[in-house]
Enzyme design. Structure first.
Site, short mmCIF file in Angstrom:
data_model
loop_
_atom_site.label_atom_id
_atom_site.label_comp_id
_atom_site.label_asym_id
_atom_site.label_seq_id
_atom_site.Cartn_x
_atom_site.Cartn_y
_atom_site.Cartn_z
NE ARG A 46 -1.07 19.60 3.24
CZ ARG A 46 0.23 19.79 3.03
NH1 ARG A 46 1.12 19.32 3.85
NH2 ARG A 46 0.62 20.47 1.98
CD GLU A 54 -2.59 18.09 -4.25
OE1 GLU A 54 -3.59 17.40 -3.95
OE2 GLU A 54 -2.06 18.88 -3.45
NE ARG A 88 -5.88 20.20 4.95
CZ ARG A 88 -5.20 20.19 3.81
NH1 ARG A 88 -5.13 19.08 3.08
NH2 ARG A 88 -4.57 21.26 3.39
#
Length: 158
Positions: A46, A54, A88
């Site tokens: 990320r 999104e 992540r």
């Protein structure tokens, strides 16, 4: 006592800090990619310091395409600060010396994620703030919309 607590906090925050080199093999959305490292790992990363729309939001697919154009199938260096709650790595990723998060801000396909600005060095914070301000003034990318909806609010609603 305060000084000791600060040192312990900084040490804990940097406990996961790592750097990885490899090739970007997948771009999930405008701020998440997969790096196949030179050591044979596949890491979900990320991008730190930004929040892109999104995929289901306006400009979400355009943000994903922009990140893919910048990074997909290219050598990258990821300087990671920690893992997020989804496992992540949170990283500043560069391709050919170009900061991907900064590039997304400059093109108007991400917000500077002020909530986590404290995790960025001062120079990076300044560059990110200036890039977002310039993209806003120039009405690039998501800033073409009258009132673009930040992804952290969109996620809360959906």
């Amino acid at each position: 006592m305060t000084g000791i607590l600060l040192v312990l906090h900084l040490a804990a925050a940097g406990a996961d800090a790592r750097s990885f080199r490899g090739e970007v093999v997948d771009v999930h959305d405008g701020d998440t990619l997969t790096l196949a490292t030179d050591a044979g790992q596949r890491l979900r990363i990320r991008l730190s310091g930004i929040d892109a729309p999104e995929l289901d939001q306006p400009h979400g697919e355009a943000a994903r395409r922009r990140l893919a154009d910048l990074a997909l199938e290219r050598a990258a260096l990821a300087r990671c600060i920690r893992r997020d709650r989804h496992g992540r790595w949170l990283c500043r990723v560069t391709v050919a010396g170009e900061d991907l998060g900064l590039s997304l801000l400059q093109s108007g396909y991400a917000w500077w994620f002020r909530r986590y600005a404290h995790e960025q060095p001062e120079a990076t914070r300044s560059r990110y703030a200036a890039a977002e301000a310039e993209a806003t003034r120039a009405r690039r990318g998501l800033w073409q919309d009258a009132v673009p909806r930040p992804p952290w609010l969109w996620r809360r609603e959906h």
